[in-house]
Design an enzyme around this catalytic site. Structure first.
Site, PDB file in Angstrom:
ATOM      1  N   HIS A 296      17.989  92.350   0.499  1.00  0.00           N
ATOM      2  CA  HIS A 296      17.182  93.152   1.427  1.00  0.00           C
ATOM      3  C   HIS A 296      16.081  92.281   2.043  1.00  0.00           C
ATOM      4  O   HIS A 296      15.781  92.392   3.229  1.00  0.00           O
ATOM      5  CB  HIS A 296      16.525  94.323   0.692  1.00  0.00           C
ATOM      6  CG  HIS A 296      17.490  95.288   0.077  1.00  0.00           C
ATOM      7  ND1 HIS A 296      17.595  95.468  -1.282  1.00  0.00           N
ATOM      8  CD2 HIS A 296      18.393  96.127   0.623  1.00  0.00           C
ATOM      9  CE1 HIS A 296      18.514  96.389  -1.549  1.00  0.00           C
ATOM     10  NE2 HIS A 296      19.021  96.804  -0.398  1.00  0.00           N
TER      11      HIS A 296
ATOM     12  N   GLY B  79      23.483  94.133   6.370  1.00  0.00           N
ATOM     13  CA  GLY B  79      24.024  92.978   5.669  1.00  0.00           C
ATOM     14  C   GLY B  79      25.536  92.859   5.833  1.00  0.00           C
ATOM     15  O   GLY B  79      26.242  93.873   5.875  1.00  0.00           O
TER      16      GLY B  79
ATOM     17  N   SER C 241      21.947  96.263  -5.587  1.00  0.00           N
ATOM     18  CA  SER C 241      21.122  97.153  -6.417  1.00  0.00           C
ATOM     19  C   SER C 241      21.915  97.573  -7.644  1.00  0.00           C
ATOM     20  O   SER C 241      21.353  97.863  -8.694  1.00  0.00           O
ATOM     21  CB  SER C 241      20.705  98.390  -5.622  1.00  0.00           C
ATOM     22  OG  SER C 241      20.074  97.986  -4.425  1.00  0.00           O
TER      23      SER C 241
HETATM   24  P1  AMP Z   1      21.719  99.136   0.361  1.00  0.00           P
HETATM   25  O1  AMP Z   1      20.313  99.364  -0.076  1.00  0.00           O
HETATM   26  O2  AMP Z   1      22.621  98.667  -0.747  1.00  0.00           O
HETATM   27  O3  AMP Z   1      22.274 100.277   1.157  1.00  0.00           O
HETATM   28  O4  AMP Z   1      21.645  97.902   1.358  1.00  0.00           O
HETATM   29  C1  AMP Z   1      20.810  97.952   2.495  1.00  0.00           C
HETATM   30  C2  AMP Z   1      21.185  96.830   3.418  1.00  0.00           C
HETATM   31  O5  AMP Z   1      21.020  95.577   2.755  1.00  0.00           O
HETATM   32  C3  AMP Z   1      22.656  96.899   3.852  1.00  0.00           C
HETATM   33  O6  AMP Z   1      22.751  96.565   5.224  1.00  0.00           O
HETATM   34  C4  AMP Z   1      23.306  95.873   2.977  1.00  0.00           C
HETATM   35  O7  AMP Z   1      24.471  95.311   3.547  1.00  0.00           O
HETATM   36  C5  AMP Z   1      22.208  94.829   2.850  1.00  0.00           C
HETATM   37  N1  AMP Z   1      22.427  94.032   1.637  1.00  0.00           N
HETATM   38  C6  AMP Z   1      22.603  94.472   0.377  1.00  0.00           C
HETATM   39  N2  AMP Z   1      22.839  93.443  -0.460  1.00  0.00           N
HETATM   40  C7  AMP Z   1      22.811  92.312   0.284  1.00  0.00           C
HETATM   41  C8  AMP Z   1      22.988  90.921   0.009  1.00  0.00           C
HETATM   42  N3  AMP Z   1      23.240  90.472  -1.218  1.00  0.00           N
HETATM   43  N4  AMP Z   1      22.890  90.046   1.045  1.00  0.00           N
HETATM   44  C9  AMP Z   1      22.645  90.492   2.303  1.00  0.00           C
HETATM   45  N5  AMP Z   1      22.472  91.786   2.617  1.00  0.00           N
HETATM   46  C10 AMP Z   1      22.555  92.697   1.629  1.00  0.00           C
END
Ligand code: AMP
Length: 511
Positions: free
Chosen positions: A39, A152, A191
């Protein structure tokens, strides 16, 4: 450091954003919280590229299946806000489901992405998931109205669906995808890694290792899906604690299955480690590298770029010639420069053909079938081009045209936002600077030759004002990409600057 603002209501967030000075750009990073280094990379990129950054934290009930981990998903709003504040985020938006209009899951308006994009990869195993994602992301985009939203590549299917959604619903936001951030072990930050035991964490490392093996084979020339998948399967078979849910090779944009990688392939996987489901992917690109050179006016970008192109036998993507071709079209049509609607109508479907210069043959450019290679150099076009290039429809048209030309790579381009906007995944990004004094001195020497009488002080003031305007304009402002290498050209000759760039390029290629 200013204290971060936390908003839980749509009204609060809208009032806050409405109270910002006009012309400031807004970046949105949508998340479900439990923030980590992945993030943080999205947030840093947003901070580097936009004036106000909003991070949304919302565990979206619509995207969880009935037997999934909605109840258990980590919720840590307080520490997440601190995390955002430490990075310099302006505001966190963390509404309740009711605040976003989700009173009951059945009774809410939904956004349904194309079936072909949902019935593959994760969509096959998580019915309703992408409908839930699309619905909430649409709500967030229409609530925050950001200029740019960051997602991401880790969730590559989500990213492809959101890019498509924004086009199909004509939402006026730019979507930017950011590379996957990994722990030193190679495990992608997630997460859900919080659910893993120490032993499981060690096992999970093999997921990326297996993908890497396929990527290596791809780099050696392997293009066939069957072989690439087999490499991953054989490696993972050595680790029986990992249960593969799916492994697929698809087109990264359309998500349709690929037998052979022609331009780019998304090699994506979902694996159960114990009861935790993890996803990961690599993008396999058949592409020569791209060099993006940005920097303030007068830092020597265009001369250096031409030389780099020649020395490395790369295409010099003369974006200036493209803006000139559009200016020529507008001038020929007789449409008034103030009539932005008419200009948008004129340019949106105009057909450009650009043939880069080669040894012995100059650049050729035609528009709607007419060769304008010479016509774009007239003083009339020169007088128009800067006003034309400041129009959003013209920029949108040319950025997408340049990105199309960039699909095969092997080019170098210069401008103000090549590394941040046109080719954010360029292999080498250079930010070419020079102090105001140095640039003024260079211009002063040029003017001496032409017999112009401006003093050094006047030139310095001029350049300072131009820098300010360039980095504060709302359309394509000058910004240094977070991953750009800065070269200060003070005291360096053109040859020395060119050599430096060639050095960095060769280092990257040999890596
Ligand atoms: P989430 O909180 O899991 O819904 O993720 C929020 C945003 O962060 C999404 O666009 C994910 O693709 C991005 N994201 C989560 N993990 C990673 C990572 N390891 N590298 C890059 N972006 C990430």
């Amino acid at each position: 450091m200013t204290k971060i603002r936390l908003f839980k209501t749509v009204a609060g967030l809208r009032a806050y954003l409405g109270g910002q000075p006009p012309g400031k750009t807004v970046g949105l990073v949508p998340t479900m919280g439990a923030l980590h280094a992945g993030h943080a990379s999205l947030i840093r990129r947003a901070l580097g590229e936009t004036d106000r950054v909003v991070v949304s934290i919302f565990v979206n009930p619509l995207q969880f299946g009935s037997n999934e981990d909605f109840g258990r998903y980590p919720r840590q709003l307080e520490s997440d806000c601190q995390f955002c504040e430490d990075l310099g985020v302006d505001a966190v938006f963390s509404p309740s489901p009711e605040e976003l209009g989700i009173v009951s899951e059945q009774e809410t308006t939904r956004v349904i992405p194309p079936e072909s994009m949902m019935s593959t990869l994760c969509g096959l195993f998580r019915p309703g998931h992408f409908e839930g994602v699309a619905t909430i992301v649409t709500k967030l985009l229409t609530t925050v109205e950001p200029d740019v939203a960051y997602f991401g590549e880790k969730d590559a299917q989500q990213l492809a669906i959101i890019r498509r959604l924004v086009v199909d619903l004509n939402l006026g936001v730019t979507i930017k995808g950011c590379p996957i951030v990994r722990e030193t072990s190679g495990l992608a930050y997630s997460s859900r890694n919080q659910y893993l035991s120490e032993t499981e964490r060690k096992q999970a490392i093999w997921i990326f290792y297996a993908l890497k093996l396929a990527e290596e084979a791809f780099k050696q020339g392997e293009r066939q899906r069957a072989t690439l998948l087999k490499i991953v399967q054989e490696e993972l078979a050595l680790h029986p604690s990992l249960k593969v849910q799916y492994l697929a090779l698809v087109d990264p944009q359309t998500l349709s299955p690929l037998d052979t990688v022609e331009e780019a392939g998304l090699l994506a996987i979902a694996v159960y480690v114990g009861s935790t489901r993890l996803i990961d992917n690599v993008i396999l690109r058949v592409r020569q590298p791209i060099i993006a050179i940005d920097g303030p006016a007068g830092a020597g970008k265009s001369t250096v770029t031409r030389r780099v192109a020649k020395a490395l036998n790369l295409v010099y993507l003369d974006t200036g010639a493209m803006y000139r071709a559009i200016a020529w079209l507008v001038s020929k049509s007789g449409v008034s420069l103030e009539d932005q609607g008419a200009i948008a109508e004129l340019v949106t479907h105009a057909k450009l053909d650009f043939s880069p210069p080669t040894e012995g043959a100059p650049l050729r450019i035609s528009i709607n079938g007419e060769d304008v290679s010479e016509a774009i150099r007239t003083p009339e076009v020169t007088a128009l081009v800067s006003q034309i290039s400041a129009q959003p429809a013209v920029r949108a048209k040319l950025v997408s045209y340049q990105q199309d030309l960039g699909k095969k790579g092997g080019l170098v381009a210069e401008g103000r936002d090549i590394g941040t906007n046109v080719f954010p995944d360029a292999e080498l990004k250079i930010f070419l600077t020079a102090s105001v004094q140095e640039r003024a001195k260079r211009r002063w020497l040029d003017f001496q030759d032409q017999g112009d009488g401006m003093t050094l002080e006047q030139l310095e003031q001029d350049i300072q004002q131009r820098d300010y305007r360039d980095s504060h304009r709302s359309l394509a402002p000058l910004r240094q990409a977070v991953d750009a290498i800065e070269i200060n050209t003070d005291g360096l000759t053109i040859e020395e600057v060119t050599d430096k760039i060639i050095y960095f390029y060769q280092k990257i290629i040999s890596y």
